[in-house]
Design a protein around this motif. Sequence first.
Motif, short mmCIF file in Angstrom:
data_model
loop_
_atom_site.label_atom_id
_atom_site.label_comp_id
_atom_site.label_asym_id
_atom_site.label_seq_id
_atom_site.Cartn_x
_atom_site.Cartn_y
_atom_site.Cartn_z
N LEU A 1 -5.46 0.56 4.73
CA LEU A 1 -4.43 0.36 3.72
C LEU A 1 -3.19 1.16 4.11
O LEU A 1 -3.28 2.35 4.38
N TYR B 1 2.56 -3.15 0.40
CA TYR B 1 1.24 -2.69 0.83
C TYR B 1 0.70 -3.68 1.85
O TYR B 1 0.84 -4.90 1.67
N ARG C 1 -2.06 1.77 -7.10
CA ARG C 1 -2.47 0.59 -6.34
C ARG C 1 -3.54 0.91 -5.30
O ARG C 1 -4.51 0.16 -5.15
N LEU C 2 -3.38 2.01 -4.59
CA LEU C 2 -4.36 2.35 -3.56
C LEU C 2 -5.73 2.64 -4.18
O LEU C 2 -6.77 2.26 -3.62
N PHE D 1 1.25 1.56 3.20
CA PHE D 1 2.32 1.20 2.26
C PHE D 1 3.62 1.88 2.66
O PHE D 1 3.63 2.84 3.42
N PRO E 1 1.84 4.00 -5.35
CA PRO E 1 0.67 4.14 -4.48
C PRO E 1 -0.52 4.80 -5.13
O PRO E 1 -1.67 4.40 -4.89
#
Length: 295
Positions: A242, A267, A219-220, A244, A216
């Motif tokens: 968003l 996600y 990716r976030l 996950f 995370p």
Amino acid sequence: AAAASAAAAASAAAAAAATRSWDAQDPGRFACLAYWDHYHQRDRRTRPHHEWFVESGRALDVVMPHVRAVCEHHIRRGSAPLALHLGCGTSALGLDLARAPVAAEANLAVVNLDFSEVAIEAMSRLHGDDASAAHRNRWVVADALNMPFEASAFDLVLDKGTFDAFEFAKFGSRGGDAVSRERGRDEGVARLCREVDRVLSRSVCAAWVQITHTAPELRLELLAEHLPWRGESSSWRDEWSLGFSPVSLDGDDDDDAGSCGFEYFVYAVRRKPRFALLAVAAQSGEEEALAQFID
């Protein structure tokens, strides 16, 4: 004789490597069409379907809450949803999705897209004439950065490793062909986000669902940096939510599913509602949201 045979094999392997437009040690290969054509050409000799990571049935379990939300929304409206399997390769995920009871009830159809003609031809050949196996599935050769679909065409975008390919490619040292050099920059990730934004329905239940082993904190940050937002918004947070969760692979003993010590995540990228239809009680003044809208 054995030594001569081994030498010949080594020479053939070296010659093949010399003619490749990608380097087997370079992360940039994941955005190179020649790499994936080679990958699928080699793989289809031994099995009809291949999952880059996370076995198809488990992947479907993971995304099912999002599938159910989309399908139930369309069942209530009496309409049929459309899903995009982005970067499908020869995965069976689109087929398994269409077979799910709630998807069948909603008459959900799946478009499986990949830029490898080798992969799409293999899937079309295997399932194109088999209505029972490939019901409500079709396969399309196209570039994920320039998809041949109208705006807001899909209620659900499933992405099992495609975002990863662009993410990994930006660390490539050489990149190979011109396409992969373009994809190997952050521009490739940004263009993917813009293109998914374009084809994803402007509905509060629409979702871009990604399955990945990227943590995370990485990716976030990447999504926050590249998700597009419009001029009237002050940041992406005004337009996107968003979420996950980790993916458990307990009981998944298929090595090809990617359970070899990796941790996986799912996600969900959704649009935030901007308007609501409210019912106001005449006496108490209490408000109840009847519906939410993007536009």
